[in-house]
Design a protein around this motif. Structure first.
Motif: not given
Lengths: 338, 91
Positions: A115-118, A144, A163, A177, A285-286
């Protein structure tokens, strides 16, 4: 120094023996794919070893949820089952005390491209006076921080579940992050490679004074992530300060249980708790560091023969930092006894 | 065009309007807060149709952010609400 800790801990255990009597009330509330189980657990006097089977055993090694050693942590604890992870939530801190998942190669392969929207959301299964609110985190400067990460989740329902604020703690944004994302990413990479790992992630509240958001949500001083490898029946935990830092430690489950007051893997005997497996270096990541041998993050604890590249000055700094941390923990433990 | 892309989102993104919305573009998360919009992760905009789609979606989101900021009477910098200490209840 470590021997001194052991001595103090033994003393602590001698002084404070307690027992745990758990009454489990299961209330199953409908949901498309998530079920609710609220366990009410409390401690009575006496001594007993209680290894309670979880209402969602699939997320725990041998189905056994963590055993709380410090009764103050178990006050009104709520045990919540989600689609793909399980949470032990404290209405005192208004945060999870742990979030447990079982990662497999198969579940992680399904985790891509969901899903792209959370939406971050309050946990409606918790009473209003127990849950954390979205407004608690607003304008605080804290992220959060997911305990069970969204990127681990194999289904859209699980991703949305992740979430829930019952899976969140106030986390330093740069930590979340960078270093922490690197730990999460390294964990996923390892799970894809071995095919099967159990993970428990959570906050620690160490020290006499704790900061709160809006006088409601406690800000953790540390975060940990336990990795249990079923093929070796062995584990270890990453430990980081909830600060903008690139430093982390890898500790045994024995050490974590002493610091946290929770035996997270009660099926392990004391020898197995004492053993500490090597954990992979964090790999953001990446990022460029993923392709380099040196991740740019430094492990605080001594890893014999592995840090040959570190300069003497860096080693001295790390040792000094580790010493201060151990000293701080000792003081806290001593204060708990008194 | 960018407005059309924004409308394509399952929900319309209201910059600074809530503490809940998270939209993923590639491996980039756009997270809504009352005092900020946080972009975390990374994004490759490849020179192909998929790259154009992602670039337009991101542009639509950022257009909304800029327009929202331009409508406001902004302070120089935001201020955090301070945390307050309590005696550790777990000790």
């Amino acid at each position: 120094m470590v021997q001194r800790i052991h001595f103090v801990i033994k003393h602590l255990r001698f002084c404070k023996s307690w027992a745990r009597f758990t009454v489990v009330i299961l209330s199953l509330v409908g949901g498309l794919s998530s079920s609710l189980a609220v366990d009410l657990a409390w401690d009575l006097g006496g001594k007993a070893r209680d290894e309670t089977r979880s209402a969602c055993p699939e997320f725990y090694v041998q189905g056994l949820q963590p055993r709380i050693l410090n009764p103050k942590l178990s006050q009104n604890i709520r045990l919540l089952c989600f689609s793909s992870f399980a949470v032990g939530y404290s209405p005192v801190s208004r945060t999870p005390l742990w979030s447990a998942e079982h990662l497999s190669r198969e579940s992680l392969s399904r985790a891509r491209g969901l899903k792209r929207v959370n939406a971050f959301h309050e946990e409606e299964r918790l009473a209003m006076d127990e849950r954390s609110f979205l407004t608690d985190y607003a304008r605080s400067g804290f992220d959060r921080g997911h305990m069970s990460p969204s990127a681990d989740q194999p289904t859209e329902q699980a991703q949305q579940d992740s979430f829930s604020l019952a899976n969140m703690v106030p986390q330093n944004p740069n930590n979340n992050r960078n270093l922490w994302e690197g730990i999460e990413s390294a964990t996923r990479t390892w799970a894809k490679s071995t095919g099967d790992l159990y993970i428990i992630t959570g906050p620690l509240f160490i020290g006499s004074s704790i900061e709160q958001l809006h006088e409601r949500v406690m800000v953790p001083t540390h975060l940990f992530k336990i990795i249990y490898d079923p093929t070796r029946n062995a584990a270890a935990a990453y430990l980081v300060l909830n600060k903008d830092t690139d430093e982390y430690s890898v500790i045994s489950l024995e050490e974590l249980s002493k610091i946290s007051g929770i035996d997270f893997l009660p099926m392990l005997n004391s020898t197995e708790q004492h053993a500490k497996i090597d954990l992979p270096s964090p790999t953001p990541h990446n990022s460029r560091s993923q392709t380099n041998a040196n991740s740019g993050f430094s492990q605080q604890s001594e890893r014999k023969g592995q840090d040959t590249r570190a300069s003497t000055t860096q080693q001295e700094r790390q040792t000094s930092s580790e010493f201060r941390q151990v000293e701080h923990l000792l003081k806290e433990i001593a204060r708990m006894i008194n | 065009m960018t407005q059309n892309r924004a409308k394509d989102n399952e929900i319309s993104f209201l910059p600074f309007g809530n503490e809940s919305q998270v939209i993923t573009v590639g491996s980039l998360q756009v997270e809504n807060r009352l005092d900020r919009v946080s972009l975390t992760g990374n994004l490759d905009i490849t020179k192909d149709k998929l790259g154009l789609e992602k670039a337009l979606e991101l542009m639509g989101l950022l257009d909304g952010v800029v327009q929202s900021l331009q409508r406001e009477d902004l302070s120089e910098t935001i201020r955090y609400e301070p945390t307050s200490p309590i005696k550790n209840p777990f000790n």
